[in-house]
Design a protein around this motif. Structure first.
Motif, PDB file in Angstrom:
ATOM      1  N   GLN A  58      -9.432  -7.890  -5.732  1.00 48.42           N
ATOM      2  CA  GLN A  58      -8.788  -7.719  -7.037  1.00 48.42           C
ATOM      3  C   GLN A  58      -7.352  -7.227  -6.870  1.00 48.42           C
ATOM      4  N   LEU A  59      -7.144  -6.293  -5.927  1.00 49.21           N
ATOM      5  CA  LEU A  59      -5.795  -5.793  -5.678  1.00 49.21           C
ATOM      6  C   LEU A  59      -4.881  -6.918  -5.207  1.00 49.21           C
ATOM      7  N   PRO A  66       0.798  -1.237   0.000  1.00 48.67           N
ATOM      8  CA  PRO A  66       0.000   0.000   0.000  1.00 48.67           C
ATOM      9  C   PRO A  66       0.824   1.278   0.000  1.00 48.67           C
ATOM     10  N   CYS A  84      -3.115  -4.105  -1.550  1.00 49.89           N
ATOM     11  CA  CYS A  84      -4.239  -3.782  -0.667  1.00 49.89           C
ATOM     12  C   CYS A  84      -4.048  -2.370  -0.148  1.00 49.89           C
ATOM     13  N   GLU A 115      -4.030  -9.289  -8.117  1.00 49.89           N
ATOM     14  CA  GLU A 115      -3.048  -8.690  -9.026  1.00 49.89           C
ATOM     15  C   GLU A 115      -1.642  -8.782  -8.443  1.00 49.89           C
ATOM     16  N   ALA A 116      -1.537  -8.597  -7.133  1.00 53.07           N
ATOM     17  CA  ALA A 116      -0.231  -8.661  -6.477  1.00 53.07           C
ATOM     18  C   ALA A 116       0.331 -10.086  -6.514  1.00 53.07           C
ATOM     19  N   ALA A 127       2.508  -3.454  -7.901  1.00 52.69           N
ATOM     20  CA  ALA A 127       1.101  -3.735  -7.628  1.00 52.69           C
ATOM     21  C   ALA A 127       0.805  -3.272  -6.209  1.00 52.69           C
ATOM     22  N   LYS A 128      -0.335  -2.656  -6.015  1.00 54.57           N
ATOM     23  CA  LYS A 128      -0.680  -2.126  -4.696  1.00 54.57           C
ATOM     24  C   LYS A 128      -0.923  -3.232  -3.685  1.00 54.57           C
ATOM     25  N   HIS A 188     -13.370  -3.823  -1.471  1.00 55.52           N
ATOM     26  CA  HIS A 188     -12.830  -3.801  -2.843  1.00 55.52           C
ATOM     27  C   HIS A 188     -11.347  -4.175  -2.890  1.00 55.52           C
ATOM     28  N   GLN A 189     -10.943  -5.103  -2.026  1.00 58.72           N
ATOM     29  CA  GLN A 189      -9.532  -5.484  -1.961  1.00 58.72           C
ATOM     30  C   GLN A 189      -9.166  -6.768  -2.717  1.00 58.72           C
TER      31      GLN A 189
END
Length: 767
Positions: A482-483, A429, A472, A486-487, A469-470, A479-480
């Motif tokens: 997907q994040l 983050p 979280c 991706e990570a 990639a973020k 909405h976490q």
């Protein structure tokens, strides 16, 4: 005999004579005006492009009030002030703006008395375009007072160039309960360590402005000093010791504990131009109304000569404990609080004096001190003096060095330094967030002002495929997924993962704030800073899930903790190949991390606190009194990481032995000023240079009070060449061998006394 008609204008006379002459000419209203710091400085101007106009907010005030004691925050820019890049004062316009305001202030009172311009600078000036350094809890890991002094000097040059007279700097709070949101403003959990840093910071800001043992009132205004600024140290005292870690709460500190733990800090403040009183009470007595603390202990016992400033709206809080506000005003003045800040109490002092609630002599005493500081800083004689130029390039060089020394490595299985990797995943983050590196009391940043961690890693490894990639958010649970997915996908496609976890003090312009600037509407991803306390030290949001998911990929992971306070670390240590505690490392933090990870620079930070396992075992600070109690049923009572912990590349330099220059010392000679020398032989076993932090502790009995488990009395940071052996000498005074006794007096140890340096010890006898 002076040819100057008015003594207060005669530069050849001592400050005391000049202030007494000026004070004798002033009305009660004029004197009370010097005690007031009512205005929010950023409301005094309005900017339109390169044009700056003074506002009726300022001019109307001056029409009704015969002077201004201090003017706070003309250059402050942040979500509380709602000052942005477009509406605030850039560096190029700062000095002219300050001078225009000063001319208005001087023209509005009979004697042309200028105002003192006061600004926040807890980790650099909180203003547009300013240099932002590592937060205190981070730079305290450096154990480098000399570099801390250089930093303070650079901040002084920057602020003086803008027309500022006083910097508000946090040094007096101790990190005794990391649930407290302002832990990030603490230099250590230990009063002796924080005191050495405090003395360095005062020296860097003020140079030789005030000497211990010499009353500046008996001297004429110095013309030789290089310092045109004073520092007001925050906060006196005990805010980091409140019940439950609650901001501005109650501190149940016994008088003996306060003298032992906070005594060195109070002594370190003796040469500062000022201190700011703390919001908390100590054993039921508010600091703002405590004459024993502010007058007896700080002024009389420790020789403090400066002014005492109230914290924002704190005098109004004090008034809630009294049946009449005038009684609260009298108590604050009796305690020694001379300058107010945004309260409704001191503006009514004229009526309180007239009604007989407040003796005018108390107003005179406070006004005297404020005027004396205006003379001392040269503001009265030369309010428009051109300061030395500010070299931002050099300041950023100091900033980078301090960031590098502030970062502490606590685990390394051999993955660091990371010399090369084809594919690097930078995840987390705070990995690509500029503000998360800076901490509370931060001005808006421009896009090119500094690099994020991701940007710095990408620049450090130009031959690698570095992607971000973020993963979280800091705390948001919505909405976490997907994040996180991706990570994980990025990690699986990479050779190594650099992960950031921790917290954030980032404020935004949609938040609400109190009258004193403390946030009153918490941001979902903001979990540190003023008025943001935590009950749990566990990582927030989906960060534990991100850590677990990335660990399951099997890719080696370098974890960077970006934080303003300790967070639970056991799972991070278990699942990471290396762990760096970066704290909030400032504008050069990304660059510093990239240099450390690549091996361009070796880690050299060491913990200035005892790092807890969880909130449930608090407190864990090292200098508790000896306690034979066993571990908790469900957890160890010891900290996860002890004070002084820190790894580097290669082996840690070792103290091979310690020798003392005496085997027996009498109480009488120690009390008369005799000193003991402890010589530590340090060896660097590495083929390259290495840095060691040496912590000196003493242990003994007073035949009176329960001794402490650990008593740090000094420290040094030393860098040794390859395979170098060096003798490092510490000179210890009586204060290193004493505790406060039954009668609240310093009492020397008796009999055998152990002196230890990094695990090696020697014994001498006091008789």
């Amino acid at each position: 005999m002076s040819k100057v008609k008015e003594k207060f204008r005669d530069r050849a006379l001592p400050i005391r004579t000049r202030v007494n002459d000026l004070l004798s000419r002033m009305t009660l209203e004029e004197k009370v005006a010097q005690l007031r710091q009512d205005l929010y400085g950023w409301k005094c101007y309005q900017r339109d492009g390169d044009e700056v106009a003074l506002t009726p907010y300022l001019t109307d005030y001056l029409a009704k009030t015969p002077g201004i004691g201090c003017l706070y925050g003309v250059f402050r820019a942040d979500p509380w002030s709602q000052v942005t890049d477009e509406t605030g004062i850039p560096s190029a316009l700062s000095r002219d703006t300050a001078f225009r305001i000063q001319k208005q202030v001087m023209a509005a009172n009979r004697f042309g008395i200028p105002a003192l311009f006061v600004e926040e600078a807890p980790h650099g000036h909180q203003a547009l375009g300013s240099v932002s350094y590592p937060i205190n809890i981070g730079k305290g890991n450096s154990y480098d007072p000399a570099l801390m002094e250089q930093m303070a000097t650079q901040i002084r040059h920057e602020m003086a160039a803008k027309g500022v007279h006083i910097a508000l700097v946090s040094t007096m709070d101790l990190a005794r309960d990391p649930r407290w949101g302002r832990t990030e403003e603490c230099l250590s959990e230990d009063g002796v360590i924080a005191a050495k840093y405090t003395e360095a910071i005062v020296k860097g800001f003020q140079g030789d402005l005030i000497y211990a043992g010499e009353d500046f009132l008996d001297q004429p205004v110095a013309t030789h000093t290089t310092a045109q600024m004073g520092v007001v140290l925050k906060h006196v005292i005990g805010q980091g010791d409140t019940l439950g870690g609650h901001n501005s709460g109650s501190s149940i500190i016994g008088r003996r504990e306060l003298l032992d733990i906070y005594g060195p800090l109070l002594h370190a403040a003796r040469n500062a131009v000022g201190v700011m009183a703390a919001y908390n009470d100590i054993d039921g007595v508010p600091c703002h109304g405590n004459p024993w603390l502010l007058t007896d202990l700080l002024r009389k016992q420790n020789g403090f000569q400066g002014l005492i400033m109230a914290d924002g709206s704190a005098l109004d809080r004090l008034a809630t404990n009294y049946t009449q506000p005038g009684l609260a005003a009298r108590q604050a003045l009796t305690a020694g609080v001379e300058e107010s800040l945004w309260d409704e109490l001191y503006p009514h002092l004229v009526e309180y004096v007239t009604a007989g609630l407040v003796p005018e002599a108390l107003v005179d005493q406070a006004a005297f001190k404020i005027l004396a500081i205006k003379f001392l800083l040269g503001v009265f004689d030369d309010p428009f003096k051109t300061p030395a130029a500010f070299d931002e390039t050099h300041a950023q060089s100091v900033n980078l060095e301090l960031a590098e020394e502030s970062i502490t490595m606590v685990k390394n299985t051999g993955i660091l330094p990371l010399k090369t990797a084809a594919k690097i995943a930078v995840i987390g983050p705070s990995a690509d967030n500029r503000y998360d590196l800076l901490g509370d009391y931060t001005a808006p940043q421009t896009a090119g002002q500094h690099s994020t961690i991701y940007q710095a890693i990408k620049a450090q490894y130009p031959a690698s495929d570095v992607r971000y990639a973020k993963g979280c958010a800091i705390r948001d649970h919505e909405h976490q997924p997907q994040l996180l997915n991706e990570a994980v996908a990025l990690a699986q496609a990479s050779d190594v993962v650099i992960l950031t976890l921790g917290g954030s003090s980032t404020r935004n312009f949609g938040m609400r704030f109190g009258k004193n600037g403390a946030v009153s509407s918490k941001g979902i991803n903001m979990d540190s800073g003023e008025n943001v306390d935590l009950a749990s030290l566990a990582l927030g949001g989906e960060q534990p899930a991100l850590l677990e998911a990335l660990a399951k990929t099997g890719k080696p992971m370098i974890t960077i903790m970006v934080e303003g306070r300790p967070h639970e670390l056991e799972q991070v240590l278990a699942k990471s190949a290396a762990v760096l505690l970066a704290w909030y490392p400032g504008q050069r933090g990304g660059d510093a991390l990239a240099a450390l990870i690549s091996g361009q620079v070796a880690p050299s930070g060491h913990l200035n606190i005892s790092y807890p396992r969880s909130a449930g075992q608090l407190p864990v600070y090292h200098n508790q009194r000896r306690n034979p109690a066993p571990d908790y049923y469900d957890e160890a009572k010891s900290p996860l990481l002890t004070l002084g912990t820190g790894l580097s590349y290669g082996e840690t330099p070792v103290v091979e032995r310690i020798q003392l220059d005496q085997t027996t010392v009498s109480k009488v000679t120690l009390q008369d000023g005799a000193k003991l020398q402890a010589m530590a032989l340090v060896h660097n076993p590495n083929d390259t240079a290495a840095t060691a932090v040496l912590l000196v502790a003493t242990n003994g009995l007073t035949n009176n009070v329960v001794p402490r488990a650990s008593h740090v009395v000094d420290f040094k940071r030393v860098t040794l060449a390859a395979h170098e052996q060096r003798q490092v000498t510490f000179t210890l005074e009586a204060t290193a061998f004493q505790q406060t006794d039954f009668n609240y007096q310093p009492r020397l140890f008796e009999g055998p006394v152990t002196v230890s340096v990094n695990g090696q010890s020697a014994v001498f006898t006091i008789q």
